[in-house]
Design a protein around this motif. Structure first.
Motif, PDB file in Angstrom:
ATOM      1  N   ASN A 205     -31.628  20.789  81.991  1.00 36.75           N
ATOM      2  CA  ASN A 205     -30.483  21.079  81.125  1.00 36.75           C
ATOM      3  C   ASN A 205     -30.970  21.346  79.713  1.00 36.75           C
ATOM      4  O   ASN A 205     -30.478  22.220  79.022  1.00 36.75           O
ATOM      5  N   ASP A 277     -24.715  24.872  84.703  1.00 38.49           N
ATOM      6  CA  ASP A 277     -25.543  24.523  85.853  1.00 38.49           C
ATOM      7  C   ASP A 277     -26.092  25.784  86.498  1.00 38.49           C
ATOM      8  O   ASP A 277     -25.334  26.635  86.959  1.00 38.49           O
ATOM      9  N   LEU A 278     -27.410  25.900  86.522  1.00 37.39           N
ATOM     10  CA  LEU A 278     -28.009  27.140  87.023  1.00 37.39           C
ATOM     11  C   LEU A 278     -27.648  27.407  88.481  1.00 37.39           C
ATOM     12  O   LEU A 278     -27.440  28.556  88.873  1.00 37.39           O
ATOM     13  N   ARG A 279     -27.559  26.334  89.284  1.00 32.96           N
ATOM     14  CA  ARG A 279     -27.236  26.531  90.703  1.00 32.96           C
ATOM     15  C   ARG A 279     -25.898  27.257  90.857  1.00 32.96           C
ATOM     16  O   ARG A 279     -25.780  28.203  91.615  1.00 32.96           O
ATOM     17  N   GLY A 325     -35.614  20.233  86.516  1.00 31.72           N
ATOM     18  CA  GLY A 325     -34.692  20.597  87.606  1.00 31.72           C
ATOM     19  C   GLY A 325     -34.747  22.077  87.975  1.00 31.72           C
ATOM     20  O   GLY A 325     -34.782  22.438  89.155  1.00 31.72           O
ATOM     21  N   ILE A 326     -34.806  22.953  86.968  1.00 29.96           N
ATOM     22  CA  ILE A 326     -34.873  24.393  87.229  1.00 29.96           C
ATOM     23  C   ILE A 326     -36.288  24.784  87.645  1.00 29.96           C
ATOM     24  O   ILE A 326     -36.489  25.480  88.647  1.00 29.96           O
TER      25      ILE A 326
HETATM   26  P1  ADP Z   1     -31.866  17.206  82.698  1.00 31.82           P
HETATM   27  O1  ADP Z   1     -32.477  18.022  81.600  1.00 31.82           O
HETATM   28  O2  ADP Z   1     -30.437  16.832  82.432  1.00 31.82           O
HETATM   29  O3  ADP Z   1     -32.736  16.079  83.214  1.00 31.82           O
HETATM   30  P2  ADP Z   1     -32.576  18.487  85.207  1.00 31.82           P
HETATM   31  O4  ADP Z   1     -34.031  18.475  84.930  1.00 31.82           O
HETATM   32  O5  ADP Z   1     -32.061  17.612  86.295  1.00 31.82           O
HETATM   33  O6  ADP Z   1     -31.722  18.250  83.915  1.00 31.82           O
HETATM   34  O7  ADP Z   1     -32.186  20.016  85.543  1.00 31.82           O
HETATM   35  C1  ADP Z   1     -30.864  20.384  85.786  1.00 31.82           C
HETATM   36  C2  ADP Z   1     -30.844  21.874  86.081  1.00 31.82           C
HETATM   37  O8  ADP Z   1     -31.610  22.118  87.280  1.00 31.82           O
HETATM   38  C3  ADP Z   1     -29.443  22.415  86.353  1.00 31.82           C
HETATM   39  O9  ADP Z   1     -29.252  23.639  85.681  1.00 31.82           O
HETATM   40  C4  ADP Z   1     -29.461  22.627  87.845  1.00 31.82           C
HETATM   41  O10 ADP Z   1     -28.583  23.646  88.251  1.00 31.82           O
HETATM   42  C5  ADP Z   1     -30.894  23.037  88.072  1.00 31.82           C
HETATM   43  N1  ADP Z   1     -31.216  22.962  89.499  1.00 31.82           N
HETATM   44  C6  ADP Z   1     -31.368  21.842  90.269  1.00 31.82           C
HETATM   45  N2  ADP Z   1     -31.574  22.200  91.564  1.00 31.82           N
HETATM   46  C7  ADP Z   1     -31.544  23.567  91.624  1.00 31.82           C
HETATM   47  C8  ADP Z   1     -31.687  24.543  92.668  1.00 31.82           C
HETATM   48  N3  ADP Z   1     -31.914  24.171  93.916  1.00 31.82           N
HETATM   49  N4  ADP Z   1     -31.611  25.844  92.325  1.00 31.82           N
HETATM   50  C9  ADP Z   1     -31.398  26.221  91.042  1.00 31.82           C
HETATM   51  N5  ADP Z   1     -31.243  25.356  90.026  1.00 31.82           N
HETATM   52  C10 ADP Z   1     -31.316  24.051  90.302  1.00 31.82           C
END
Ligand code: ADP
Length: 396
Positions: A205, A277-279, A325-326
């Protein structure tokens, strides 16, 4: 050596008990929605999830409930120390430190630099000191890894008194993650620990990318605050700062409200109008949503530009490291960024790239120099290791 790791935010507190020697996570959890009627404690042991309602609990009650869980699991007695994530260490902290009253005062001095994060971090430290009076506490800073940046990388071209009087400079964040994945990549790819040039891209994020030369950060995309640099979930990343004055004037808004919109209403959310949310955006783009497509196009294009820019201080690129996450899950973003950076010599291995999702890491390019690799970050483990290393000599 079991370490209690604590990451205390404004309305949540993440915790874990980790064996720093082998990385085993005995328990991990989060006390969330603190201060509200919906406050709860959620935790995981051996893959099984548990939850407990804590209506109205604040940080104090939330952390006490977490320690109750540790007691029930028989973990409290065996703890060797407590490791705290602290976001902003300014220029004062070059690495992790044992927390003393002087350290607490210095973290307080950094509150103007990290007004949202340092106060809850300090609350976590105070409560943990009360709950575990016999244990040493260690602070691990998000900013510390980037303290090796040279002046030409951290100095803004603004009046120099802003730096001298008000500490306005680039600090960078996500240091624990960049440091962890850089070391992992060197190990995985069997690079020379004393001679390597990496760009680490922590994409979640919040997102940032760092140039790592021989284990040291030499430049990074985030700045005085986490707003600078890459396009993020709700943050704009770098934009013309004159936008703030312009929008404030034409819309009659308080400049601080405009700044707030750059932090909370921009990035993927702002461009798509749909989600941060990228997903969700990948699915919408697939279904023909034009602005979701545009948001992903900007994300990929600006990310590739920033990564290429970070090769300048390195002089060469051995490996591009994806995490967050991305970075760990989106084969779409990784694949498109690698293709965009083909001029650096990166060639995508589409099958390997498709396989790297949900905890599976590894090399995603066919090229061997430079190469690109997916590494699952583990900031908690690094906090546990730093804590163990600092408290071990005090235990004998
Ligand atoms: P934070 O910075 O809050 O810790 P994360 O590292 O968990 O966040 O990353 C969240 C991002 O990862 C969101 O944009 C989510 O959509 C993306 N993400 C998680 N799984 C997938 C996936 N399978 N495909 C695309 N994007 C994903």
């Amino acid at each position: 050596m079991n370490i209690f790791v604590l990451n205390c935010g404004s309305s949540s507190a993440k915790f874990a008990v980790i064996d720093a020697d082998n990385g085993r996570e005995h328990v991990s959890g989060i006390a969330q929605r603190l201060g509200s009627a919906e406050a709860s404690l959620d935790w995981k042991v051996d893959g099984t999830k548990h939850t407990r309602a804590l209506p109205g609990a604040g940080h104090d009650a939330g952390l006490r409930a977490a320690v109750d869980v540790l007691d029930e699991l028989g973990l409290t007695g065996g703890l060797a120390g407590v490791g705290h994530r602290v976001v902003h260490g300014g220029s004062r902290f070059l690495g992790s430190v044992i927390i003393t009253p002087a350290v607490v005062r210095q973290v307080e001095d950094c509150i103007p630099l990290g007004p949202l994060h340092n106060p809850p971090n300090l609350i976590g430290i105070a409560i943990a000191q009360e709950l575990f009076p016999a244990l040493q506490q260690v602070a691990v800073f998000d900013t510390a890894f980037h303290q090796t940046m040279p002046a030409r990388a951290y100095t803004y071209p603004v009046p120099h008194s802003w730096l001298e009087d008000d500490e306005v400079r680039r600090y960078g964040f996500h240091g624990t993650s960049h440091r962890f994945v850089a070391a992992e990549a060197v190990r995985l790819l069997e690079l020379d620990p004393h001679d390597h040039a990496l760009v680490t891209a922590h994409l979640g994020n919040g997102s940032s990318a760092t140039a790592v030369l021989n284990g040291r950060s030499v430049d990074t995309t985030m700045g005085l605050t986490p707003l600078e640099g890459l396009m993020m979930g709700t943050r704009s990343g770098s934009v013309d700062p004159a936008i703030i004055g312009h929008i404030a004037r034409v819309r009659g808004m308080d400049p601080l409200a405009v700044l707030d919109a750059l932090n909370k209403q921009s990035g993927l959310l702002g461009v798509s109008g749909l989600s941060n949310d990228l997903r969700t955006l990948e699915e919408a783009a697939e279904d023909g949503h034009e602005r979701a497509r545009l948001a992903i196009d900007i994300l990929v294009y600006t990310l590739a530009k920033s990564i290429a820019g970070l090769v300048v201080p390195l002089g060469r690129l051995d490996a591009l490291v994806f995490t967050g996450g991305i970075g760990e899950n989106s084969s779409l973003v990784r694949g498109r960024v690698i293709e965009q950076l083909g001029f650096l010599g990166l060639t995508l291995d589409a099958d390997a790239n498709a396989r790297c999702i949900r905890g599976v890491g590894g090399r995603v390019t066919r090229s061997t120099r430079p190469q690109a690799v997916v590494v699952n970050t583990n900031e908690e483990l690094l906090i546990a290791r730093d804590t163990a290393a600092l408290v071990a000599p005090t235990l004998s």
